[in-house]
Scaffold this motif. Sequence first.
Motif, PDB file in Angstrom:
ATOM      1  N   PRO A  99     -35.299 -26.823 -21.224  1.00  0.00           N
ATOM      2  CA  PRO A  99     -34.464 -27.460 -22.298  1.00  0.00           C
ATOM      3  C   PRO A  99     -33.017 -27.405 -21.656  1.00  0.00           C
ATOM      4  N   VAL A 100     -32.044 -28.160 -21.734  1.00  0.00           N
ATOM      5  CA  VAL A 100     -30.731 -28.009 -21.352  1.00  0.00           C
ATOM      6  C   VAL A 100     -29.806 -28.851 -22.264  1.00  0.00           C
ATOM      7  N   THR A 101     -28.463 -28.473 -22.405  1.00  0.00           N
ATOM      8  CA  THR A 101     -27.608 -28.856 -23.149  1.00  0.00           C
ATOM      9  C   THR A 101     -26.801 -29.958 -22.344  1.00  0.00           C
ATOM     10  N   ALA A 118     -27.548 -19.294 -18.938  1.00  0.00           N
ATOM     11  CA  ALA A 118     -26.925 -20.679 -19.537  1.00  0.00           C
ATOM     12  C   ALA A 118     -27.238 -20.480 -21.023  1.00  0.00           C
ATOM     13  N   ALA A 119     -28.184 -19.758 -21.700  1.00  0.00           N
ATOM     14  CA  ALA A 119     -28.379 -19.536 -23.070  1.00  0.00           C
ATOM     15  C   ALA A 119     -27.202 -18.771 -23.626  1.00  0.00           C
ATOM     16  N   TYR A 120     -26.848 -17.735 -22.742  1.00  0.00           N
ATOM     17  CA  TYR A 120     -25.866 -16.834 -23.199  1.00  0.00           C
ATOM     18  C   TYR A 120     -24.718 -17.623 -23.098  1.00  0.00           C
ATOM     19  N   ALA A 121     -24.363 -18.348 -22.109  1.00  0.00           N
ATOM     20  CA  ALA A 121     -23.083 -19.194 -22.027  1.00  0.00           C
ATOM     21  C   ALA A 121     -22.767 -19.906 -23.327  1.00  0.00           C
ATOM     22  N   GLU A 122     -23.866 -20.678 -23.586  1.00  0.00           N
ATOM     23  CA  GLU A 122     -24.006 -21.498 -24.966  1.00  0.00           C
ATOM     24  C   GLU A 122     -23.523 -20.679 -26.308  1.00  0.00           C
ATOM     25  N   LEU A 123     -24.251 -19.479 -26.277  1.00  0.00           N
ATOM     26  CA  LEU A 123     -24.130 -18.493 -27.555  1.00  0.00           C
ATOM     27  C   LEU A 123     -22.585 -17.803 -27.492  1.00  0.00           C
ATOM     28  N   THR A 124     -21.959 -17.906 -26.471  1.00  0.00           N
ATOM     29  CA  THR A 124     -20.646 -17.139 -26.370  1.00  0.00           C
ATOM     30  C   THR A 124     -19.562 -18.380 -26.042  1.00  0.00           C
ATOM     31  N   VAL A 125     -19.919 -19.558 -26.156  1.00  0.00           N
ATOM     32  CA  VAL A 125     -18.847 -20.692 -25.789  1.00  0.00           C
ATOM     33  C   VAL A 125     -17.310 -20.617 -26.232  1.00  0.00           C
ATOM     34  N   ARG A 126     -17.344 -20.039 -27.510  1.00  0.00           N
ATOM     35  CA  ARG A 126     -16.241 -20.083 -28.124  1.00  0.00           C
ATOM     36  C   ARG A 126     -15.733 -18.520 -28.384  1.00  0.00           C
ATOM     37  N   ARG A 127     -16.277 -17.658 -27.561  1.00  0.00           N
ATOM     38  CA  ARG A 127     -15.932 -16.039 -27.530  1.00  0.00           C
ATOM     39  C   ARG A 127     -15.482 -15.777 -26.003  1.00  0.00           C
ATOM     40  N   SER A 128     -14.988 -14.691 -25.943  1.00  0.00           N
ATOM     41  CA  SER A 128     -14.541 -14.100 -24.417  1.00  0.00           C
ATOM     42  C   SER A 128     -15.733 -13.605 -23.796  1.00  0.00           C
ATOM     43  N   SER A 159     -32.203 -11.047 -30.341  1.00  0.00           N
ATOM     44  CA  SER A 159     -33.004 -11.911 -31.464  1.00  0.00           C
ATOM     45  C   SER A 159     -32.245 -13.446 -31.384  1.00  0.00           C
ATOM     46  N   ALA A 160     -30.997 -13.513 -31.086  1.00  0.00           N
ATOM     47  CA  ALA A 160     -30.265 -14.711 -31.004  1.00  0.00           C
ATOM     48  C   ALA A 160     -30.820 -15.753 -29.660  1.00  0.00           C
ATOM     49  N   LEU A 161     -30.904 -14.858 -28.615  1.00  0.00           N
ATOM     50  CA  LEU A 161     -31.130 -15.367 -27.313  1.00  0.00           C
ATOM     51  C   LEU A 161     -32.573 -15.823 -27.144  1.00  0.00           C
ATOM     52  N   ARG A 162     -33.563 -15.105 -27.565  1.00  0.00           N
ATOM     53  CA  ARG A 162     -35.115 -15.410 -27.432  1.00  0.00           C
ATOM     54  C   ARG A 162     -35.289 -16.894 -27.740  1.00  0.00           C
ATOM     55  N   PRO A 163     -34.767 -17.385 -28.960  1.00  0.00           N
ATOM     56  CA  PRO A 163     -35.222 -18.712 -29.366  1.00  0.00           C
ATOM     57  C   PRO A 163     -34.959 -19.785 -28.257  1.00  0.00           C
ATOM     58  N   TRP A 164     -33.728 -19.701 -27.667  1.00  0.00           N
ATOM     59  CA  TRP A 164     -33.383 -20.570 -26.549  1.00  0.00           C
ATOM     60  C   TRP A 164     -34.534 -20.561 -25.346  1.00  0.00           C
ATOM     61  N   LEU A 165     -35.071 -19.746 -25.142  1.00  0.00           N
ATOM     62  CA  LEU A 165     -36.143 -19.396 -24.104  1.00  0.00           C
ATOM     63  C   LEU A 165     -37.517 -19.962 -24.338  1.00  0.00           C
ATOM     64  N   GLU A 166     -37.439 -21.094 -24.707  1.00  0.00           N
ATOM     65  CA  GLU A 166     -38.840 -21.885 -25.386  1.00  0.00           C
ATOM     66  C   GLU A 166     -40.025 -21.771 -24.161  1.00  0.00           C
ATOM     67  N   ASP A 167     -41.118 -21.334 -24.659  1.00  0.00           N
ATOM     68  CA  ASP A 167     -42.266 -21.315 -23.906  1.00  0.00           C
ATOM     69  C   ASP A 167     -42.353 -20.362 -22.784  1.00  0.00           C
ATOM     70  N   VAL A 168     -41.349 -19.265 -22.509  1.00  0.00           N
ATOM     71  CA  VAL A 168     -41.562 -18.486 -21.446  1.00  0.00           C
ATOM     72  C   VAL A 168     -41.927 -17.228 -22.198  1.00  0.00           C
ATOM     73  N   PRO A 169     -43.116 -16.743 -21.476  1.00  0.00           N
ATOM     74  CA  PRO A 169     -43.695 -15.609 -22.284  1.00  0.00           C
ATOM     75  C   PRO A 169     -42.771 -14.334 -22.382  1.00  0.00           C
ATOM     76  N   ARG A 170     -42.964 -13.562 -23.296  1.00  0.00           N
ATOM     77  CA  ARG A 170     -41.915 -12.421 -23.743  1.00  0.00           C
ATOM     78  C   ARG A 170     -41.780 -11.559 -22.518  1.00  0.00           C
ATOM     79  N   ASP A 171     -43.110 -11.269 -21.708  1.00  0.00           N
ATOM     80  CA  ASP A 171     -43.127 -10.210 -20.695  1.00  0.00           C
ATOM     81  C   ASP A 171     -42.387 -10.742 -19.352  1.00  0.00           C
ATOM     82  N   VAL A 172     -42.382 -12.200 -19.438  1.00  0.00           N
ATOM     83  CA  VAL A 172     -41.303 -12.684 -18.033  1.00  0.00           C
ATOM     84  C   VAL A 172     -40.011 -12.466 -18.213  1.00  0.00           C
ATOM     85  N   VAL A 173     -39.699 -12.753 -19.655  1.00  0.00           N
ATOM     86  CA  VAL A 173     -38.275 -12.578 -20.028  1.00  0.00           C
ATOM     87  C   VAL A 173     -37.887 -11.136 -19.980  1.00  0.00           C
ATOM     88  N   ASP A 174     -38.451 -10.310 -20.429  1.00  0.00           N
ATOM     89  CA  ASP A 174     -38.232  -8.821 -20.454  1.00  0.00           C
ATOM     90  C   ASP A 174     -38.055  -8.319 -18.963  1.00  0.00           C
TER      91      ASP A 174
END
Length: 203
Positions: free
Chosen positions: A22-24, A123-133, A141-156
């Motif tokens: 998924p990409v913006t 990329a997900a972090y950049a989208e979540l902080t686009v209006r922040r420094s 908990s806000a980041l994980r929903p952006w990582l669709e279909d990626v197993p949790r252990d892979v993200v960790d």
Amino acid sequence: MATGLTVRDQVSLFALMVVARPVTNRELRDLAGLEITAEVRRSVNREAKLVTTTRRGRVNTHRLTPDGLSWCDTALVAGCPDGAKFPAGALYAVLDSVGAYLSRSDTKLGEFFRPDIETWIRAAYAELTVRRSPGSPVKLSALRPWLEDVPRDVVDAELDRMIEQPDVRLTAELNRKTLTDDDRRAAVEIGGEARHLLKIGAA
């Protein structure tokens, strides 16, 4: 295979094929100089559902559907469409070579174009902080929903690897009273400590 697609429609589908996640539109502009506009979405979905769009906060993310991936697989060996001029013609010549290689090596499209998990996290972090420094904390908990279909252990595992980089920090929320159940479930344990916040960039 869907017909009646313009060169712009087809190039948009190929861009999503290469990103393979998924990409913006903001990221697509940086990566490929294009957007999945409402007009493109209507066109690629007129005969078949080739792209799916999901609302994430204030932005949409776009990705190929299985039918969209199948379309790309077929189009790779279909040759350059009539009317394609430079630079699109050069792109189709490259894609034709890629398609020929995949066919010879019996490699599936999804095995060749695979998402880079670190790039996806950044990329997900950049989208979540686009209006922040830069370096602003983002809850896992806000980041994980952006990582669709990626197993949790892979993200960790990727987060654990990324903290070796000088611009990446994973920290615990010091005020534990503010943590929700989602925050606790999303935390990653590193060095025996639950980490809830991701920071990337300047402190």
